[in-house]
Every structure is written in C-alpha cells, then in structure tokens.
Motif scaffolding. Structure first.
Motif, PDB file in Angstrom:
ATOM      1  N   CYS A   1       0.906  -1.350   0.249  1.00 51.16           N
ATOM      2  CA  CYS A   1       0.070   0.062  -0.078  1.00 51.16           C
ATOM      3  C   CYS A   1       0.816   1.333  -0.098  1.00 51.16           C
TER       4      CYS A   1
ATOM      5  N   HIS B   1       0.179   4.178   1.388  1.00 54.36           N
ATOM      6  CA  HIS B   1       0.272   4.838   2.423  1.00 54.36           C
ATOM      7  C   HIS B   1       1.138   4.561   3.453  1.00 54.36           C
ATOM      8  N   MET B   2       1.243   3.145   3.992  1.00 52.74           N
ATOM      9  CA  MET B   2       2.329   3.043   4.928  1.00 52.74           C
ATOM     10  C   MET B   2       2.848   1.643   4.720  1.00 52.74           C
ATOM     11  N   GLY B   3       2.731   1.104   3.481  1.00 55.60           N
ATOM     12  CA  GLY B   3       3.334  -0.116   3.348  1.00 55.60           C
ATOM     13  C   GLY B   3       2.701  -1.248   3.753  1.00 55.60           C
ATOM     14  N   CYS B   4       1.435  -1.559   4.020  1.00 55.91           N
ATOM     15  CA  CYS B   4       0.619  -2.697   4.278  1.00 55.91           C
ATOM     16  C   CYS B   4       0.733  -3.440   3.133  1.00 55.91           C
TER      17      CYS B   4
ATOM     18  N   CYS C   1      -6.750  -2.264   1.558  1.00 55.42           N
ATOM     19  CA  CYS C   1      -5.549  -2.397   2.404  1.00 55.42           C
ATOM     20  C   CYS C   1      -6.113  -2.593   3.669  1.00 55.42           C
TER      21      CYS C   1
ATOM     22  N   CYS D   1      -5.021  -2.251   6.884  1.00 56.72           N
ATOM     23  CA  CYS D   1      -4.492  -1.235   7.630  1.00 56.72           C
ATOM     24  C   CYS D   1      -5.635  -0.134   7.865  1.00 56.72           C
ATOM     25  N   HIS D   2      -5.507   0.667   6.949  1.00 56.34           N
ATOM     26  CA  HIS D   2      -6.440   2.253   7.026  1.00 56.34           C
ATOM     27  C   HIS D   2      -7.534   1.964   5.878  1.00 56.34           C
ATOM     28  N   PHE D   3      -7.750   0.968   5.127  1.00 53.63           N
ATOM     29  CA  PHE D   3      -8.915   0.961   4.195  1.00 53.63           C
ATOM     30  C   PHE D   3      -8.995   1.603   3.142  1.00 53.63           C
ATOM     31  N   SER D   4      -7.526   1.707   2.624  1.00 51.62           N
ATOM     32  CA  SER D   4      -7.412   2.265   1.191  1.00 51.62           C
ATOM     33  C   SER D   4      -7.743   1.279   0.206  1.00 51.62           C
TER      34      SER D   4
ATOM     35  N   GLN E   1      -6.606   6.545   3.132  1.00 50.29           N
ATOM     36  CA  GLN E   1      -5.678   7.182   3.381  1.00 50.29           C
ATOM     37  C   GLN E   1      -4.510   7.452   2.371  1.00 50.29           C
TER      38      GLN E   1
HETATM   39 FE1  FES Z   1      -2.743   1.053   3.625  1.00 47.82          FE
HETATM   40 FE2  FES Z   1      -2.705   2.803   5.669  1.00 47.82          FE
HETATM   41  S1  FES Z   1      -1.026   1.340   5.004  1.00 47.82           S
HETATM   42  S2  FES Z   1      -4.318   2.292   3.953  1.00 47.82           S
END
Ligand code: FES
Length: 133
Positions: free
Chosen positions: A60, A62-65, A78, A80-83, A97
C-alpha cells in the motif's frame, strides 16, 4: 548519474491464470511483493490474449501494508487503514488514507510461448527512493 535497467522476469503462463484469480511474485527484486490478476475484460495496460492481465505492487502506498485483492468488488483493499485501489484503472486510488496510486508492474506477453514477463514499474514502490536498489 546512473540509470539502471529493469530486469525482464518470467511470471508464468497466461493460460494458467484463470479469470478472477491472482498470481503472487516479486519484482524487481525479492523484497518487493507483487500480484498479477486476470480481470476478464480488456483494461488499460492489460496484456495477454484478452488484454485483461495486469500486475501491481502489493505494498500500500500509504504506509506499506500488504493489499489484498477482493475478486467480488474487483479492488485491492488495504487492511490497515482501508485504502482501496482499482486494478482496472491502472491502480488508481479509490478511497482511504493513501494519496498515491498503486505502482503498476509493466508486463509483456509472448504469444508464441504464452509466457508473461514483468519488465518495469510505473510509480514508486512504497518505502523506496528508487525501485531498483
Ligand atoms: Fe494502507 Fe494505511 S497502510 S491505508
């Protein structure tokens, strides 16, 4: 300044990738997880006999999940934060996100051998300053 070329890497036969299914691989090196999908209809950047096979980094932006493909909704999600990202629209970020689209793995297709190849990356893989390290 040095420009490094992307490797050409086989990711298997197109005919063995069924519609709606995914195939995991790493590219351009072993620490970069990616996934190829056969979407079932021709899309921008799609390759294969039906122009429906695409591939993306599964990190992802955003933060790599690790993103996961939802075959019913036909989006990457994603956890982690639902992107969400749309594989049929060149990895476009749909909601959440993240502010950057999912990096697209450029593919080529050899119709004689039915082989798919990863040949490049469009966009910056999460956590990197350069896709080729
Ligand atoms: Fe994917 Fe935050 S790491 S939305």
């Amino acid at each position: 300044r040095t420009t490094l070329d992307y490797p050409e890497q086989s990711i298997g036969a197109a005919s063995e990738l069924a519609v709606g299914r995914t195939r995991s691989f790493t590219y351009p090196d072993r620490s970069s997880p990616c996934v190829a999908i056969r979407l079932g209809e021709s899309v921008p950047g799609g390759v294969g006999p039906d122009g429906d096979i695409v591939a993306y980094s599964s990190l992802c932006t955003h933060m790599g999940c690790g993103v996961q493909y939802d075959g019913e909704a036909r989006v990457f999600k994603c956890p982690c934060h639902f992107s969400m990202f749309d594989p049929g629209r060149e990895g476009q970020q749909v909601c959440g996100q993240a502010t950057v689209d999912l990096p697209r793995i450029q593919l080529s297709y050899d119709s004689d051998s039915d082989e798919l190849y990863a040949v490049g990356v469009q966009g910056l893989i999460y956590g990197r300053q350069s896709n080729i390290l």
